[in-house]
Scaffold this motif. Sequence first.
Motif, PDB file in Angstrom:
ATOM      1  N   UNK A   1       0.808  -1.219   0.000  1.00  0.00           N
ATOM      2  CA  UNK A   1       0.000   0.000   0.000  1.00  0.00           C
ATOM      3  C   UNK A   1       0.843   1.272   0.000  1.00  0.00           C
ATOM      4  N   UNK A   2       2.171   1.146  -0.049  1.00  0.00           N
ATOM      5  CA  UNK A   2       3.031   2.327  -0.045  1.00  0.00           C
ATOM      6  C   UNK A   2       3.132   2.889  -1.464  1.00  0.00           C
ATOM      7  N   UNK A   3       2.510   4.043  -1.738  1.00  0.00           N
ATOM      8  CA  UNK A   3       2.505   4.568  -3.107  1.00  0.00           C
ATOM      9  C   UNK A   3       3.849   5.140  -3.548  1.00  0.00           C
ATOM     10  N   UNK A   4       4.831   5.283  -2.633  1.00  0.00           N
ATOM     11  CA  UNK A   4       6.122   5.845  -3.028  1.00  0.00           C
ATOM     12  C   UNK A   4       7.046   4.808  -3.634  1.00  0.00           C
ATOM     13  N   UNK A   5       6.719   3.533  -3.497  1.00  0.00           N
ATOM     14  CA  UNK A   5       7.575   2.476  -4.019  1.00  0.00           C
ATOM     15  C   UNK A   5       7.177   2.184  -5.469  1.00  0.00           C
ATOM     16  N   UNK A   6       7.961   2.676  -6.413  1.00  0.00           N
ATOM     17  CA  UNK A   6       7.652   2.501  -7.828  1.00  0.00           C
ATOM     18  C   UNK A   6       8.891   2.116  -8.614  1.00  0.00           C
ATOM     19  N   UNK A   7       8.757   1.247  -9.631  1.00  0.00           N
ATOM     20  CA  UNK A   7       7.510   0.618 -10.049  1.00  0.00           C
ATOM     21  C   UNK A   7       6.938  -0.283  -8.949  1.00  0.00           C
ATOM     22  N   UNK A   8       5.614  -0.523  -8.971  1.00  0.00           N
ATOM     23  CA  UNK A   8       4.957  -1.222  -7.863  1.00  0.00           C
ATOM     24  C   UNK A   8       5.533  -2.585  -7.528  1.00  0.00           C
ATOM     25  N   UNK A   9       6.192  -3.230  -8.488  1.00  0.00           N
ATOM     26  CA  UNK A   9       6.728  -4.559  -8.180  1.00  0.00           C
ATOM     27  C   UNK A   9       7.866  -4.494  -7.142  1.00  0.00           C
ATOM     28  N   UNK A  10       8.367  -3.272  -6.822  1.00  0.00           N
ATOM     29  CA  UNK A  10       9.357  -3.135  -5.754  1.00  0.00           C
ATOM     30  C   UNK A  10       8.758  -3.410  -4.379  1.00  0.00           C
ATOM     31  N   UNK A  11       7.458  -3.260  -4.292  1.00  0.00           N
ATOM     32  CA  UNK A  11       6.789  -3.478  -3.006  1.00  0.00           C
ATOM     33  C   UNK A  11       6.740  -4.990  -2.711  1.00  0.00           C
TER      34      UNK A  11
END
Length: 547
Positions: free
Chosen positions: A466-476
């Motif tokens: 749910x952390x929007x700062x981690x991009x691209x999203x697959x880093x989450x």
Amino acid sequence: MTTRQNEPPMGHILIDPPTKDLGSTQHPGKQQSPQGSQAPIQDLREWLARVEKLGELTRIAQPVSRDEEMSAVSYLVAKQQPSPAILFERVSGFEKSPIGARLLWNILGPSLKRIALTLEEPPDTPAVELIRRVKDKLKRRIPPREVSRDKAPVYEHTLTGKAIDLDLLPIPRHWPLDGGRYAGTADAVITRDPDSGYLNIGTYRMMLQGKSEVGLYLSPGKDARLHITRAWQKGESIYVAAAWGIDPLFMLVGSQTFPKNVSEYEFAGGIKGEPIPVVRGTTSDLLLPANAEFVIEGIIRPNSVKAEGPFGEFPGYYGRPEAGAPLVEVTAVHHRSSPILTNALMADYPSCEQSGFFSIIRSAKIWDDLDKLGIPGIRGVYSHPAAAGGFGMTVVSLEQRYAGHAAQVLSLAAQVPGGAYYTKWIIAVDEDVDPTDMNEVIWAMASRCNPVEDIDILRNTWSTWLDPTQNPPEKRPYGSKALINACKEHRYLPVFSKRTTLRKETYDRIAARWKELGLPGQVPQVRAFEDDRAVVYHETGAFEPGR
């Protein structure tokens, strides 16, 4: 009502013999609280009565829509001060529902009084003191006590089989782009570890999927997800229960990270100072909160999933897109007459339901973790509610006692079980700084932190999808953490610039005359006073005569 003749063992929960006096008006084990105030709260209705006495409950008798209107009211009311809990007594289109459910929103909101009340403390308890008391309560564990089914208020009405119809409930839609209606937000979801047998209570969202089906969303690493995964690895089904109308204490405890071999029932009992009454399920082997308003029992079969989401989440953004989530087949519904369903809005601060209580219970948990590690000198811990639902920032106030003390506290506070998830900013301040007062914290950062020396970074830490700062999203869900040392530099404490402070005797004189002088409100608390340490001046380049 269906019953099971052969119940499996209890696991790691110890149960006393059934009590004889649990009911809707008389509850077992009532006792005076340690502060000598009222006896511990027994159920949501008693909690509401006390909140109403505080003047912090608004009842809405006019019909209101479950689709976005209730959540809108909650969102807007939470931005007011005072910010009351809202009980919707009539729901548009459900006036003739045989269940007659009412809905409670903004349960705790930004109200420190309601949070203190829920934690069995006086409503006027200051924040740091409340955190300290709860921290000490977390060291005390009291196993729950089983009561007989005929004495459990939640078993006033029971539905099984084809009689189950969740469409009779006014389950709300929170945000315009939510993937469905969500009953499980301010809830208590109960699962059993397939290996150890211990019972876990967690607060997880549950989306309506049909008349007798709900989807259960679980973030990676959460206990219930581990239980489900382990059962599926064995090719087995797993029982699940969920209380959708609860004493808010269950939401506070269920939202935290505790050891994975101790039930949250024991921590809740420790906070109340007495055993939590529980009752055996009728179609599962689980123990349910006996005084709950509304409970479902169900089963998740191996690899049974269904599309769920999206959902407006605690950082104030929509979470993941629609994706698979475990599917719960509801096998029984239990409820009191005219049950009250508890709802938690996830939003930006201060409208995020979890923000206020996270700032207390999460802070207490981190402080307790530091105590367990034997770290001395901790004067306060605070997870700021404005930081993404209370997750994003932790401030620790400490008395520095040895070289590296502040750096040690920063590293540990960042990674202890109570503080590891998501937190991005961990700040250490000296004991003269109130960690709950961001004006003081920012002052300390501006006057005691040298960024080039005092900021460290931890990488690849536990974060969230749910952390929007981690991009691209697959880093989450990997994240990072900044450790900010806003303490006076330990090696230079003897010569660190001296702070301007009041004399203690002057403060006491003014405090004693506060009302007499006609000054407003209460006397502000002060943590630092003038002492006998000599002033060491460092400024050069003055215009003294002859120089």
